[in-house]
Design a protein around this motif. Structure first.
Motif: not given
Length: 304
Positions: A260-287
């Motif tokens: 999904f992130i790569h799809l966003l990047e490939n379609t030029g939606d880099t802003l949402q791609a970066e937001q999703v990356k941060k969201e994933v990191k937060m939801l996976i690692h923060e307890r």
């Protein structure tokens, strides 16, 4: 363009005479008077013109601006969201914000715009106040009195859903979904309605309330039966895969998240791609769920 300007635009582009714009059974001077502004245009006459010229109704109205002020507001709103430091557009949006803020009685549209500004820009601009508890209570009570919801109701709810309790959210969802007369609703109205569910699912993930997140995902999957809103479907699938990874830990779900992130990047939606990356990191690692909720950032991707 207004309706008359749009009629003139199509007539000239299609190289039609004024006489050719209406049927031979209509007084030849009728269309000339309409286009020159000497008489008003009736609904049945517009229908006749579109049928006579074979202009598709949806295509015709896509060229027509009924509410230029609101169109300009949304353009300014989204531009400011992507360019927070642009002083001229910031001041333009703040001027509107202060104008509406000082109004004792706001129209539904004004209230929707006002809450949208507060919800997003309070985190970025010190001039914008946070949404107050009184506003949340008043708006929730007003929403609960309605039996039919229009576009601005859905926009307000999409912005405020994170402030409602689980019980309040469930009460509203039971009234708002399924969308009444969905087939007749325009795409933008349905888009904002669907965003209520996307925002709510995200919030439940941040709160580590996975049972509720799963419940809302099931509800969301029953929406958009006409399969029009692909952005909604993609975001919903992303959140579903993220939840499955959190619950099961299977690498295949994380692979789908990055697809999904790569799809966003490939379609030029880099802003949402970066937001999703941060969201994933937060939801996976923060307890700490409280810390997660406090760090939840309202993003334009949830509203656009």
């Amino acid at each position: 363009m207004n309706i008359i300007e749009t009629l003139r635009f199509f007539r000239l582009k299609l190289k039609l005479t004024q006489k050719e714009m209406m049927s031979a059974y209509t007084d030849p001077s009728t269309y000339s008077k309409i286009e020159s502004g000497k008489r008003s245009l009736k609904v049945n006459e517009l229908e006749e013109i579109l049928n006579q010229t074979s202009i598709n109704v949806d295509e015709f109205f896509s060229f027509t601006t009924f509410d230029k002020q609101q169109q300009e507001f949304r353009e300014t709103f989204y531009y400011c969201g992507a360019h927070l430091e642009n002083k001229s557009t910031k001041q333009k949006l703040l001027n509107y914000y202060f104008l509406v803020k000082d109004k004792e009685r706001k129209s539904l549209r004004e209230l929707s715009n006002y809450i949208g500004i507060k919800n997003f820009f309070n985190a970025h601009w010190e001039e914008v106040d946070p949404v107050t508890s009184e506003e949340i209570i008043d708006i929730f009570e007003e929403l609960m009195t309605k039996s039919f919801y229009i576009q601005y109701d859905y926009i307000i709810t999409a912005n405020l859903i994170r402030f409602f309790s689980a019980k309040q959210a469930d009460l509203l969802l039971s009234r708002m979904f399924p969308i009444k007369y969905e087939e007749q609703r325009d795409f933008t109205t349905k888009k904002f309605a669907h965003n209520i569910l996307i925002n709510l699912i995200s919030m439940r993930l941040y709160a580590k309330d996975y049972e509720s997140a799963e419940k809302y995902i099931k509800l969301a999957k029953k929406q958009d039966k006409q399969n029009e809103n692909y952005s909604f479907k993609l975001n919903l699938q992303y959140l579903t895969n993220l939840l499955n990874y959190i619950l099961e830990g299977e690498p295949v779900y994380m692979e789908r998240v990055y697809d999904f992130i790569h799809l966003l990047e490939n379609t030029g939606d880099t802003l949402q791609a970066e937001q999703v990356k941060k969201e994933v990191k937060m939801l996976i690692h923060e307890r700490d769920s409280e810390k997660m909720l406090n760090s939840y950032a309202v993003g334009l991707l949830k509203e656009s």
